[in-house]
Design an enzyme around this catalytic site. Structure first.
Site, short mmCIF file in Angstrom:
data_model
loop_
_atom_site.label_atom_id
_atom_site.label_comp_id
_atom_site.label_asym_id
_atom_site.label_seq_id
_atom_site.Cartn_x
_atom_site.Cartn_y
_atom_site.Cartn_z
N GLY A 74 0.82 -1.20 0.00
CA GLY A 74 0.00 0.00 0.00
C GLY A 74 0.86 1.25 0.00
N CYS A 75 0.38 2.28 0.67
CA CYS A 75 1.08 3.57 0.71
C CYS A 75 2.50 3.41 1.20
CB CYS A 75 0.30 4.51 1.63
SG CYS A 75 1.18 6.03 2.02
#
Length: 224
Positions: A42-43
């Site tokens: 993810g981020c």
């Protein structure tokens, strides 16, 4: 004459021995080679922040992996279609942190049942991936995946991909160390994205922790 020869021989032998000893002492101690792991979850702001505080980690850099186009940019990757995912390159000291232990912390910082993104970030550029550099890393990654699946006891299949590392490209400077340099924005983003709430739901008390797998026997001195 014989005694002098013997004394001369002993002196030469001692001189040679001391010379070798001094040579060995003067040689610099070879440090253990620094290892690198490339991981996507993810981020990259969040994964960088979560992994950089582990004992044995030297530094973590946000970037992109998985695609073929050279010098990818954030705009290109976030638009999709490049094959790249947001990822981090973790440099660590293998004498203080093993690759297997690093992967335990990685698993507990992602939702391994979601292969279409992570938390509020959706799309291929946010999918979870363990990029492996060689056969040894692949073997360790596969073992960690089996241990994670056994611990979760989830009917859902794990969706973390294990893929060969092509190349890691560092992200733009403003993405590096984002959590520390932009604390208010980062904390609000992380909270609003529901990352920690979901990690708690998936992993319970072991969320964000690198303790041993409950499915494996403990080694001496290791915390459960």
């Amino acid at each position: 004459m014989l005694l002098l020869n013997r004394k001369g021989f002993v002196f030469k032998a001692l001189s040679c021995w001391f010379g070798v000893l001094l040579l060995l002492i003067s040689q610099p101690v070879q440090a253990a080679p620094i290892n690198q792991a490339v991981l996507a979850g993810g981020c990259f702001w969040c994964l960088e922040h979560d992994l950089e505080k582990l004992p044995g980690v030297l530094d973590v850099q946000s970037g992109y992996s998985g695609g073929d186009r050279p010098n990818p940019t954030y705009k290109q990757v976030s638009a999709g279609g490049t094959g790249y995912v947001e990822s981090v390159a973790v440099r660590f000291d293998p004498e203080k942190l093993s690759y297997a232990a690093l992967l335990r912390s990685y698993w507990r910082n992602v939702d391994p049942t979601d292969g279409s993104g992570q938390f509020c970030d959706r799309g291929d550029s946010y999918r979870p991936v363990i990029f492996v550099a060689d056969a040894s890393q692949r073997s360790t990654a596969e073992a960690s995946a089996a241990a994670a699946k056994a611990e979760l006891k989830s009917p859902k299949p794990l969706r973390v991909a294990i893929e060969p590392l092509k190349r890691f490209w560092p992200a733009e400077d403003y993405h590096q160390n984002y959590a520390d340099l932009n604390k208010a924005k980062y904390n609000f983003y992380r909270w609003s994205c529901g990352r920690d709430a979901r990690l708690d739901a998936v992993w319970g008390k072991k969320a964000r922790k690198g303790v041993m797998w409950s499915s494996l026997p403990l080694k001496a001195g290791e915390p459960r």
